[in-house]
Design a protein around this motif. Structure first.
Motif, PDB file in Angstrom:
ATOM      1  N   PHE A 113       0.826  -1.202   0.000  1.00  0.00           N
ATOM      2  CA  PHE A 113       0.000   0.000   0.000  1.00  0.00           C
ATOM      3  C   PHE A 113       0.866   1.259   0.000  1.00  0.00           C
ATOM      4  O   PHE A 113       0.576   2.229  -0.707  1.00  0.00           O
ATOM      5  N   PHE A 114       1.913   1.251   0.796  1.00  0.00           N
ATOM      6  CA  PHE A 114       2.767   2.439   0.906  1.00  0.00           C
ATOM      7  C   PHE A 114       3.833   2.493  -0.189  1.00  0.00           C
ATOM      8  O   PHE A 114       4.178   3.556  -0.672  1.00  0.00           O
ATOM      9  N   TRP A 115       4.376   1.350  -0.548  1.00  0.00           N
ATOM     10  CA  TRP A 115       5.425   1.307  -1.570  1.00  0.00           C
ATOM     11  C   TRP A 115       5.154   0.150  -2.513  1.00  0.00           C
ATOM     12  O   TRP A 115       4.396  -0.765  -2.218  1.00  0.00           O
ATOM     13  N   ASN A 116       5.843   0.138  -3.596  1.00  0.00           N
ATOM     14  CA  ASN A 116       5.952  -1.052  -4.415  1.00  0.00           C
ATOM     15  C   ASN A 116       7.114  -1.869  -3.888  1.00  0.00           C
ATOM     16  O   ASN A 116       7.974  -1.362  -3.169  1.00  0.00           O
ATOM     17  N   ALA A 117       7.152  -3.114  -4.244  1.00  0.00           N
ATOM     18  CA  ALA A 117       8.225  -3.982  -3.765  1.00  0.00           C
ATOM     19  C   ALA A 117       9.588  -3.466  -4.226  1.00  0.00           C
ATOM     20  O   ALA A 117      10.604  -3.707  -3.582  1.00  0.00           O
ATOM     21  N   GLU A 118       9.627  -2.742  -5.364  1.00  0.00           N
ATOM     22  CA  GLU A 118      10.904  -2.293  -5.900  1.00  0.00           C
ATOM     23  C   GLU A 118      11.347  -0.956  -5.309  1.00  0.00           C
ATOM     24  O   GLU A 118      12.513  -0.594  -5.390  1.00  0.00           O
ATOM     25  N   LYS A 119      10.430  -0.181  -4.732  1.00  0.00           N
ATOM     26  CA  LYS A 119      10.741   1.183  -4.312  1.00  0.00           C
ATOM     27  C   LYS A 119      11.093   1.328  -2.848  1.00  0.00           C
ATOM     28  O   LYS A 119      11.678   2.324  -2.460  1.00  0.00           O
ATOM     29  N   ALA A 120      10.741   0.379  -2.004  1.00  0.00           N
ATOM     30  CA  ALA A 120      10.974   0.522  -0.563  1.00  0.00           C
ATOM     31  C   ALA A 120      12.460   0.401  -0.254  1.00  0.00           C
ATOM     32  O   ALA A 120      13.158  -0.456  -0.786  1.00  0.00           O
ATOM     33  N   THR A 121      12.961   1.286   0.612  1.00  0.00           N
ATOM     34  CA  THR A 121      14.350   1.178   1.064  1.00  0.00           C
ATOM     35  C   THR A 121      14.447   0.068   2.108  1.00  0.00           C
ATOM     36  O   THR A 121      13.484  -0.220   2.824  1.00  0.00           O
ATOM     37  N   LEU A 122      15.606  -0.546   2.204  1.00  0.00           N
ATOM     38  CA  LEU A 122      15.775  -1.687   3.102  1.00  0.00           C
ATOM     39  C   LEU A 122      15.510  -1.332   4.563  1.00  0.00           C
ATOM     40  O   LEU A 122      14.808  -2.080   5.263  1.00  0.00           O
ATOM     41  N   PRO A 123      16.026  -0.201   5.086  1.00  0.00           N
ATOM     42  CA  PRO A 123      15.746   0.136   6.493  1.00  0.00           C
ATOM     43  C   PRO A 123      14.260   0.312   6.769  1.00  0.00           C
ATOM     44  O   PRO A 123      13.749  -0.178   7.784  1.00  0.00           O
ATOM     45  N   GLU A 125      11.794  -0.962   5.029  1.00  0.00           N
ATOM     46  CA  GLU A 125      11.151  -2.263   4.836  1.00  0.00           C
ATOM     47  C   GLU A 125      11.300  -3.135   6.082  1.00  0.00           C
ATOM     48  O   GLU A 125      10.338  -3.759   6.550  1.00  0.00           O
ATOM     49  N   LEU A 126      12.503  -3.157   6.661  1.00  0.00           N
ATOM     50  CA  LEU A 126      12.742  -3.950   7.863  1.00  0.00           C
ATOM     51  C   LEU A 126      12.012  -3.376   9.067  1.00  0.00           C
ATOM     52  O   LEU A 126      11.517  -4.119   9.923  1.00  0.00           O
ATOM     53  N   LEU A 127      11.956  -2.040   9.134  1.00  0.00           N
ATOM     54  CA  LEU A 127      11.248  -1.393  10.249  1.00  0.00           C
ATOM     55  C   LEU A 127       9.771  -1.774  10.233  1.00  0.00           C
ATOM     56  O   LEU A 127       9.186  -2.109  11.265  1.00  0.00           O
ATOM     57  N   LEU A 128       9.160  -1.720   9.041  1.00  0.00           N
ATOM     58  CA  LEU A 128       7.752  -2.101   8.926  1.00  0.00           C
ATOM     59  C   LEU A 128       7.570  -3.581   9.259  1.00  0.00           C
ATOM     60  O   LEU A 128       6.622  -3.966   9.951  1.00  0.00           O
ATOM     61  N   LEU A 129       8.486  -4.410   8.770  1.00  0.00           N
ATOM     62  CA  LEU A 129       8.405  -5.844   9.001  1.00  0.00           C
ATOM     63  C   LEU A 129       8.411  -6.167  10.498  1.00  0.00           C
ATOM     64  O   LEU A 129       7.510  -6.862  11.001  1.00  0.00           O
ATOM     65  N   PHE A 130       9.405  -5.652  11.211  1.00  0.00           N
ATOM     66  CA  PHE A 130       9.528  -5.985  12.631  1.00  0.00           C
ATOM     67  C   PHE A 130       8.428  -5.326  13.471  1.00  0.00           C
ATOM     68  O   PHE A 130       7.999  -5.888  14.486  1.00  0.00           O
ATOM     69  N   ALA A 131       7.951  -4.173  13.033  1.00  0.00           N
ATOM     70  CA  ALA A 131       6.877  -3.499  13.773  1.00  0.00           C
ATOM     71  C   ALA A 131       5.582  -4.312  13.689  1.00  0.00           C
ATOM     72  O   ALA A 131       4.946  -4.594  14.712  1.00  0.00           O
ATOM     73  N   ILE A 132       5.201  -4.695  12.476  1.00  0.00           N
ATOM     74  CA  ILE A 132       3.946  -5.436  12.312  1.00  0.00           C
ATOM     75  C   ILE A 132       4.071  -6.844  12.879  1.00  0.00           C
ATOM     76  O   ILE A 132       3.180  -7.322  13.594  1.00  0.00           O
ATOM     77  N   TYR A 133       5.157  -7.525  12.586  1.00  0.00           N
ATOM     78  CA  TYR A 133       5.347  -8.871  13.128  1.00  0.00           C
ATOM     79  C   TYR A 133       5.383  -8.847  14.653  1.00  0.00           C
ATOM     80  O   TYR A 133       4.761  -9.692  15.312  1.00  0.00           O
TER      81      TYR A 133
END
Length: 440
Positions: A113-123, A125-133
């Motif tokens: 919703f916020f980014w495409n898979a190609e546009k998200a920066t790694l930091p 992406e990881l921040l969102l991953l660990f926050a939601i998980y």
């Protein structure tokens, strides 16, 4: 699957499945602890991640077999980490898989919703991953913690496992249908629509499995309560039957005493007098035994002692029955009846009759009523929670004797403990005395 819609990275899926397993492992009775569990968990995460990554580009025909293998690894992880049956491990593996699908789908939908898979920066992406998980799995942990028994076991049976498998398979199939084909009435046409279907179906599946879990818990509690109530009632019925039988015996003995008195009045030989005197002494000995001051306890002890005599078990008793006068008749029957039945049943298995020993003591100590029932014990005591593991094969319908004892004792604010000392099994019950006599 279609290349238009970016699928969840396999490493994210592996992490979600691993974390879901850890949620349930943390709540169940452990087989592995400490560094063994940590090492095993890290190795499992590595294997899950490698497997899902290397199978990412396989043809669609291999997708379902690969997912079955992934669930198999989750089953392996949970089963070998926890002291549970294979049915219970399968049950929690399916629930963990659906929870992992839900959290992974939710995180990737928010990401898309916020980014495409190609546009998200790694930091980011990881921040969102660990926050939601982190937040989502913590929420699931709090939900599940309230519904898992203290001993970490649900006694899941085969048909309950298969019901869970069918629900999990249906949820997985419908939630991922759009990634296989859009030519069905249940498929989505656009990316956000497909993500919504997957996340909402997974959420519904998790809710259904959680509701089913609550229902199983309620059925288990009802079954346990019914079993305990049956034991309470059976012990009381046994007491009433024993009371009637012993009253008849006492009546017969009273008649026999009168006959002996009449016989002794006759002019008989000295040996006959000695024989009659011995009979009278035996009767006095019978009358003297199990006179504790509480008629309920007297009846139970006399009845159980008869059973012991039939099976070559030596039962000794030192009890002040007056200390039990504040207790309900049913509770006395439950405590002593179940404890003695369990001890007698075990002693019958001991080959050497000289070692078939059972001792009962009831006394007051520092304001507490102490009940101690000991029997000779061979082997190693295995506990499940704070109670011994039942030796019966049918664990679903057995093992409620000590639970019913604890239920009766807790009514009076007491506690039950079991221990093994040398070759003795010891059941101790401690109940506070209120305005009752006690030894200081």
């Amino acid at each position: 699957m279609t290349n238009v819609i970016p699928d969840i990275p396999r490493i994210y899926t592996a992490l979600a499945e691993w974390m879901a397993c850890l949620i349930y492992i943390s709540l169940l009775k452990k087989r592995l602890t400490g560094w063994k569990l940590i090492t095993f968990s890290v190795c499992t995460l590595f294997i899950q991640s490698i497997f899902l990554v290397i199978t990412r580009d396989l043809p669609i025909v291999f997708w379902i077999p690969c997912m079955i293998m992934a669930i198999g690894m989750m089953l392996f992880f949970i089963f070998f980490s926890c002291d549970i049956t294979i049915f219970e491990a399968g049950y929690f593996s399916v629930r963990a898989f659906v929870a992992a699908e839900l959290i992974a789908s939710l995180e990737w939908q928010v990401h898309f919703f916020f980014w495409n898979a190609e546009k998200a920066t790694l930091p980011m992406e990881l921040l969102l991953l660990f926050a939601i998980y982190g937040v989502a799995f913590l929420f699931i942990w709090f939900l599940e913690k309230r519904q898992v028994p203290i001993d970490g076991k649900l006694n899941i049976r085969q048909h309950e496992l298969w019901s869970t498998v069918v629900i999990g398979a249906a949820v997985f199939a419908i939630s991922n249908l759009s990634f296989i084909t859009t030519r069905t009435p249940f498929s989505g046409q656009y990316a956000q629509e497909i993500f919504n279907i997957r996340t909402l179906v997974d959420l519904g599946g998790f809710a259904i499995l959680y509701a089913y879990h609550i229902q199983l818990n309620e059925l288990r509690v009802r079954h346990e309560l019914k079993a305990v109530q049956n034991i309470l009632q059976n012990q009381f019925v046994q007491y009433q039957q024993s009371k009637e039988s012993i009253e008849m015996i006492n009546f017969k003995y009273h008649d026999l005493k009168n006959q002996i008195i009449a016989l002794k009045a006759e002019k008989d030989a000295d040996k006959r007098n000695e024989f009659l005197t011995k009979m009278e002494n035996d009767i006095k000995l019978y009358e003297a035994q199990n006179k504790t001051g509480n008629h309920v306890l007297d009846t139970l002890l006399t009845s159980k002692n008869m059973n012991c005599m039939k099976n070559g078990i030596t039962l000794t008793c030192v009890a002040d029955g007056t200390l039990l006068n504040f207790m309900d008749v049913v509770d006395i029957c439950t405590i002593f009846g179940n404890a003695l039945d369990n001890a007698i049943e075990y002693e019958q298995k001991i080959a050497d009759k000289e070692k078939r020993l059972l001792h009962v003591s009831v006394f007051a100590q520092k304001g507490f009523l102490m009940i101690r029932i000991e029997n000779y014990f061979e082997g190693e005591l295995k506990l499940e929670g704070d109670l011994p593991v039942t030796t019966k094969k049918d664990t679903f319908n057995h093992g409620y004797g000590l639970k019913s004892i604890r239920y009766a004792v807790q009514k009076y604010g007491g506690v039950v403990s079991v221990d093994q000392k040398d070759h003795w099994f010891e059941l101790k019950i401690l109940i506070p005395l209120k305005n009752e006599k006690s030894d200081l």
